[in-house]
Each structure stands twice: as C-alpha cells, then as structure tokens.
Design a protein around this motif. Structure first.
Motif, PDB file in Angstrom:
ATOM      1  N   ALA A   5       0.842  -1.192   0.000  1.00 37.90           N
ATOM      2  CA  ALA A   5       0.000   0.000   0.000  1.00 37.90           C
ATOM      3  C   ALA A   5       0.879   1.245   0.000  1.00 37.90           C
ATOM      4  O   ALA A   5       2.089   1.176   0.258  1.00 37.90           O
ATOM      5  CB  ALA A   5      -0.916  -0.003   1.220  1.00 37.90           C
ATOM      6  N   ILE A   6       0.283   2.390  -0.296  1.00 34.81           N
ATOM      7  CA  ILE A   6       1.023   3.654  -0.248  1.00 34.81           C
ATOM      8  C   ILE A   6       1.213   4.040   1.213  1.00 34.81           C
ATOM      9  O   ILE A   6       0.237   4.149   1.965  1.00 34.81           O
ATOM     10  CB  ILE A   6       0.265   4.764  -0.995  1.00 34.81           C
ATOM     11  N   LEU A  64      -1.164   6.444   4.027  1.00 38.07           N
ATOM     12  CA  LEU A  64      -2.586   6.537   3.695  1.00 38.07           C
ATOM     13  C   LEU A  64      -3.383   5.544   4.529  1.00 38.07           C
ATOM     14  O   LEU A  64      -3.062   4.356   4.573  1.00 38.07           O
ATOM     15  CB  LEU A  64      -2.830   6.265   2.213  1.00 38.07           C
ATOM     16  N   PRO A 108      -7.264   3.749   5.584  1.00 34.96           N
ATOM     17  CA  PRO A 108      -8.273   3.062   4.771  1.00 34.96           C
ATOM     18  C   PRO A 108      -9.228   4.001   4.044  1.00 34.96           C
ATOM     19  O   PRO A 108      -9.640   3.721   2.922  1.00 34.96           O
ATOM     20  CB  PRO A 108      -9.012   2.195   5.800  1.00 34.96           C
ATOM     21  N   ARG A 148      -7.315   5.276   0.955  1.00 37.64           N
ATOM     22  CA  ARG A 148      -7.004   4.187   0.023  1.00 37.64           C
ATOM     23  C   ARG A 148      -8.239   3.760  -0.768  1.00 37.64           C
ATOM     24  O   ARG A 148      -8.158   3.456  -1.951  1.00 37.64           O
ATOM     25  CB  ARG A 148      -6.422   2.991   0.782  1.00 37.64           C
ATOM     26  N   GLU A 149      -9.382   3.750  -0.097  1.00 39.16           N
ATOM     27  CA  GLU A 149     -10.612   3.317  -0.758  1.00 39.16           C
ATOM     28  C   GLU A 149     -11.054   4.278  -1.856  1.00 39.16           C
ATOM     29  O   GLU A 149     -11.818   3.905  -2.750  1.00 39.16           O
ATOM     30  CB  GLU A 149     -11.727   3.155   0.277  1.00 39.16           C
ATOM     31  N   ILE A 191      -9.069   5.655  -4.076  1.00 37.89           N
ATOM     32  CA  ILE A 191      -8.245   5.497  -5.275  1.00 37.89           C
ATOM     33  C   ILE A 191      -8.893   4.451  -6.175  1.00 37.89           C
ATOM     34  O   ILE A 191      -9.093   3.314  -5.759  1.00 37.89           O
ATOM     35  CB  ILE A 191      -6.812   5.068  -4.909  1.00 37.89           C
ATOM     36  N   ARG A 198       1.685   1.614  -9.463  1.00 43.08           N
ATOM     37  CA  ARG A 198       1.120   0.369  -8.931  1.00 43.08           C
ATOM     38  C   ARG A 198       1.366  -0.792  -9.880  1.00 43.08           C
ATOM     39  O   ARG A 198       0.991  -0.752 -11.049  1.00 43.08           O
ATOM     40  CB  ARG A 198      -0.376   0.510  -8.667  1.00 43.08           C
ATOM     41  N   TRP A 203       1.887  -0.907  -4.733  1.00 44.63           N
ATOM     42  CA  TRP A 203       2.426   0.437  -4.944  1.00 44.63           C
ATOM     43  C   TRP A 203       3.916   0.526  -4.597  1.00 44.63           C
ATOM     44  O   TRP A 203       4.376  -0.088  -3.642  1.00 44.63           O
ATOM     45  CB  TRP A 203       1.664   1.450  -4.101  1.00 44.63           C
TER      46      TRP A 203
END
Length: 244
Positions: A50-51, A54, A56, A59-60, A62, A89, A95
């Motif tokens: 994951a990035i 960030l 949740p 992230r959701e 994106i 990604r 990522w």
C-alpha cells in the motif's frame, strides 16, 4: 506358534486394512505431516504493498484502475509546506515510490475537506489528473496539453514574491471542474462558490491560494511521467487526515 484365537483375530483386521487402502481411506496424516516427505512448505503470497501514510478512507478513494498516484502530504492542517512523492502500482506487488520526496507549497492556511472559494485552503481528497497546459511549449507530456499566453500570472504572492512564471506549466486537479477540457475552462459543476482552478503549477516560493506548487524542473518531470492510460490521480491533504 500363535494360538487359534490370535490367528482368527488377525485375519479380519488384515482384511479390513487392505480394504481401506484399496478404497483410498487410509488413516489421517498426523498434524504437520507433508504430502510428500521432504517437500518444502509453501510460502504464503505477500499482500500487495500500500502507499505509506494513507489510511483506509483515503485508500478506498483510489480507483482500482489507477496505476499512478501523486501523493501530496502537508506538514499539518494549517501549514503551507508539503512534500510530493510519485507512486506507481504493479498489479501483483502493489504500490512503489518512483521519486524522492519533492518539496512543495500548498494553500496559505493549509488544508480542508470542505473547500470554498477564497478560504485559502487546499482541498483534501483524491482527484483525477487528466489535463495540462501552460505558457511554455509542451515538454512532451502524454496528457492533452493546452499552450496559451493566457496562462499568465501577474502580481505578487502572500510573501511579496513575484508570481510571474507560475503558470508556465500546470496540471489541472479535477476538483470542481470538467475533465477533458483545458485547465483554463471555468465550468464549475458544484458552483463557483465551491472554488475551482486548483492546479499543480510552478512554485513561486510561497503559499498558494489553493493549488500545489513544485519547482520548474519537477513540474517538467511530472508532465513527462504522467500517463493517461494509467488513470493518474493526486492524493492530497495534511498527514493526519491522509492517515485516516
């Protein structure tokens, strides 16, 4: 010599064992036993990366099809100082950063998740990056590029710094705008009171009204890197909000 009782008892047990083997009903293996003696245990596949930074909620936001992200992390909710990192990604590995942190500016009063025109704060969120332009010639970006003398910045910034050259290169942030149009387009789907004209543009060494700014050479790098086929977005906000 075995007794008659022992012989009669052993015969049925032997027959039952042969029947179980024939039917594939061998007794269960002991816990931890390998199907093939000496075969290495399988290694679970690692989850895609994951990035960093960030949470949740961000992230959701994106899109699943996005493979490029420009992450703008503000120092604090009220700070005009931030850092930009580019991420790509991989469909399996997840990522990965493809740049070092770049120093940047954002709005004078920092960040908000409820942006209004004139509040001098940059909007928090995930926004598409579909259109570019500037006063200078297209450096070779894959994004649609609108070259025009109308990308003209005049006057001075909040610290008295000259604004000239700030719009030599710009990338429109799809906050309250129509994608697929010039950054100069003034269509505001949410109404003019919600602000607009939020760009990534050339830094003038001071805070912005709502935009994010990078040095001229970094803007050129950004334009050359962005690929509309990878559905690029900008993820922007102060560090605490991005971590939610």
């Amino acid at each position: 010599m075995p007794s008659t009782v022992q012989t009669r008892t052993a015969a049925p047990l032997l027959a039952a064992g042969l029947l179980l083997v024939a039917l594939g009903c061998e007794s269960p293996k002991q816990p931890g036993a390998s199907a093939r003696p000496g075969a290495p245990a399988s290694t679970p596949r690692a989850a895609p990366a994951a990035i960093p930074g960030l949470g949740p909620e961000m992230r959701e936001q994106i899109p699943e099809e996005t493979a490029q992200a420009v992450v703008v992390t503000g120092e604090s909710e009220d700070s005009s100082q931030s850092a930009v990192v580019l991420y790509e990604r991989d469909p399996v590995k997840g990522w990965k950063s493809v740049s070092a942190p770049w120093p940047a500016h954002n709005a004078l009063k920092g960040w908000t998740d409820d942006h209004w025109a004139g509040d001098r704060r940059s909007p928090v969120g995930v926004f598409g990056l579909t259109d570019a332009g500037g006063r200078l010639e297209d450096p070779g970006t894959k994004l649609p590029y609108h070259e025009s003398d109308e990308f003209n910045a005049e006057g001075n910034g909040f610290l008295g710094e000259p604004l000239e050259g700030s719009f030599d290169y710009v990338v429109a942030i799809n906050y309250n705008r129509e994608s697929g149009t010039s950054p100069l387009d003034r269509t505001r789907p949410m109404g003019r009171s919600r602000g607009g004209g939020v760009w990534i543009h050339v830094d003038h060494r001071g805070p912005t009204q709502a935009c994010v700014s990078l040095t001229l050479d970094r803007m050129r790098e950004l334009l050359l890197w962005l690929d509309p086929g990878k559905e690029p977005v900008v993820v922007m906000g102060d560090a605490a909000t991005l971590a939610r």
